[in-house]
Write a protein that holds these residues in place. Structure first.
Motif, PDB file in Angstrom:
ATOM      1  N   PRO A  32       0.456  -1.328   0.060  1.00 13.42           N
ATOM      2  CA  PRO A  32       0.308   0.315   0.134  1.00 13.42           C
ATOM      3  C   PRO A  32       0.741   1.506  -0.158  1.00 13.42           C
ATOM      4  O   PRO A  32       0.278   2.195  -0.883  1.00 13.42           O
ATOM      5  N   ALA A  33       1.972   1.471   0.970  1.00 11.91           N
ATOM      6  CA  ALA A  33       2.640   2.006   0.574  1.00 11.91           C
ATOM      7  C   ALA A  33       3.333   2.926  -0.555  1.00 11.91           C
ATOM      8  O   ALA A  33       3.753   4.056  -1.124  1.00 11.91           O
ATOM      9  N   GLU A  34       3.729   1.308  -1.296  1.00  9.11           N
ATOM     10  CA  GLU A  34       4.709   1.968  -2.699  1.00  9.11           C
ATOM     11  C   GLU A  34       3.252   2.060  -3.701  1.00  9.11           C
ATOM     12  O   GLU A  34       3.840   3.206  -4.816  1.00  9.11           O
ATOM     13  N   ALA A  35       2.397   1.709  -3.931  1.00  5.01           N
ATOM     14  CA  ALA A  35       1.361   2.048  -4.538  1.00  5.01           C
ATOM     15  C   ALA A  35       0.828   3.933  -4.336  1.00  5.01           C
ATOM     16  O   ALA A  35       0.529   4.198  -5.090  1.00  5.01           O
ATOM     17  N   ARG A  36       0.691   4.282  -2.611  1.00  2.48           N
ATOM     18  CA  ARG A  36       0.677   5.601  -2.674  1.00  2.48           C
ATOM     19  C   ARG A  36       2.102   6.685  -3.325  1.00  2.48           C
ATOM     20  O   ARG A  36       1.323   7.499  -3.990  1.00  2.48           O
ATOM     21  N   ARG A  37       3.381   6.357  -2.876  1.00  2.00           N
ATOM     22  CA  ARG A  37       3.830   6.720  -3.144  1.00  2.00           C
ATOM     23  C   ARG A  37       4.019   7.396  -5.134  1.00  2.00           C
ATOM     24  O   ARG A  37       5.004   7.934  -5.475  1.00  2.00           O
ATOM     25  N   ALA A  38       3.459   5.989  -6.170  1.00  2.00           N
ATOM     26  CA  ALA A  38       3.453   5.632  -7.401  1.00  2.00           C
ATOM     27  C   ALA A  38       2.386   7.025  -7.267  1.00  2.00           C
ATOM     28  O   ALA A  38       2.149   7.971  -8.797  1.00  2.00           O
ATOM     29  N   THR A  39       1.422   7.517  -6.866  1.00  5.35           N
ATOM     30  CA  THR A  39       0.341   8.309  -7.186  1.00  5.35           C
ATOM     31  C   THR A  39       0.984   9.479  -6.604  1.00  5.35           C
ATOM     32  O   THR A  39      -0.229  10.675  -7.081  1.00  5.35           O
ATOM     33  N   VAL A  40       2.177  10.618  -5.727  1.00  2.48           N
ATOM     34  CA  VAL A  40       1.863  11.685  -5.370  1.00  2.48           C
ATOM     35  C   VAL A  40       2.550  12.087  -5.787  1.00  2.48           C
ATOM     36  O   VAL A  40       3.261  12.024  -6.558  1.00  2.48           O
ATOM     37  N   LEU A  41       1.533  13.881  -5.910  1.00  4.80           N
ATOM     38  CA  LEU A  41       2.835  14.480  -7.003  1.00  4.80           C
ATOM     39  C   LEU A  41       3.458  15.541  -5.837  1.00  4.80           C
ATOM     40  O   LEU A  41       4.150  16.066  -6.696  1.00  4.80           O
ATOM     41  N   GLY A  42       3.168  15.586  -5.127  1.00  2.96           N
ATOM     42  CA  GLY A  42       3.745  17.240  -4.218  1.00  2.96           C
ATOM     43  C   GLY A  42       2.984  16.777  -3.506  1.00  2.96           C
ATOM     44  O   GLY A  42       2.298  15.965  -2.824  1.00  2.96           O
ATOM     45  N   ARG A  43       3.500  18.337  -2.305  1.00  2.00           N
ATOM     46  CA  ARG A  43       2.573  18.167  -0.882  1.00  2.00           C
ATOM     47  C   ARG A  43       1.091  19.133  -1.368  1.00  2.00           C
ATOM     48  O   ARG A  43       0.737  19.621  -2.658  1.00  2.00           O
ATOM     49  N   PRO A  44      -0.098  18.516  -0.569  1.00  2.00           N
ATOM     50  CA  PRO A  44      -1.322  19.566  -0.328  1.00  2.00           C
ATOM     51  C   PRO A  44      -1.088  20.095  -0.477  1.00  2.00           C
ATOM     52  O   PRO A  44      -0.374  21.138  -0.443  1.00  2.00           O
ATOM     53  N   VAL A  45      -2.353  21.516  -1.575  1.00  2.00           N
ATOM     54  CA  VAL A  45      -2.561  22.710  -1.297  1.00  2.00           C
ATOM     55  C   VAL A  45      -2.908  22.969   0.107  1.00  2.00           C
ATOM     56  O   VAL A  45      -3.746  22.697   0.794  1.00  2.00           O
ATOM     57  N   GLU A  46      -2.463  24.240   0.808  1.00  2.00           N
ATOM     58  CA  GLU A  46      -2.351  24.831   2.313  1.00  2.00           C
ATOM     59  C   GLU A  46      -3.635  25.691   1.933  1.00  2.00           C
ATOM     60  O   GLU A  46      -3.490  26.546   1.162  1.00  2.00           O
ATOM     61  N   HIS A  47      -5.295  26.067   2.178  1.00  2.00           N
ATOM     62  CA  HIS A  47      -5.766  26.559   2.017  1.00  2.00           C
ATOM     63  C   HIS A  47      -5.471  27.736   2.904  1.00  2.00           C
ATOM     64  O   HIS A  47      -4.961  27.596   4.429  1.00  2.00           O
TER      65      HIS A  47
END
Length: 72
Positions: A32-47
């Motif tokens: 699951p960690a590898e699967a998630r890392r494959a989808t991360v593009l950057g940091r979440p947008v801070e509001h």
């Protein structure tokens, strides 16, 4: 772009097709960690909820629509 894809990209900093990509990685016996890392593009947008941002929204109604979000 669907609402879910926008949420992934703009809210979580992940690929818009992260759900599909993650499933494909899991089906390929990745963790699951590898699967998630494959989808991360950057940091979440801070509001930004500063007073300056709120005043800008009052001056530009379209900006309020772009920066609004739902409370979790």
């Amino acid at each position: 772009m669907t609402e879910r894809q926008a949420e992934l990209l703009l809210g979580e900093g992940r690929h818009p097709d992260a759900d599909r990509i993650g499933r494909e990685r899991l089906d390929a016996d990745k963790s699951p960690a590898e699967a998630r890392r494959a989808t991360v593009l950057g940091r979440p947008v801070e509001h930004n909820r500063s007073e300056r941002t709120e005043k800008a929204k009052e001056r530009s109604p379209w900006l309020a629509g772009l920066t609004s979000h739902h409370e979790a």
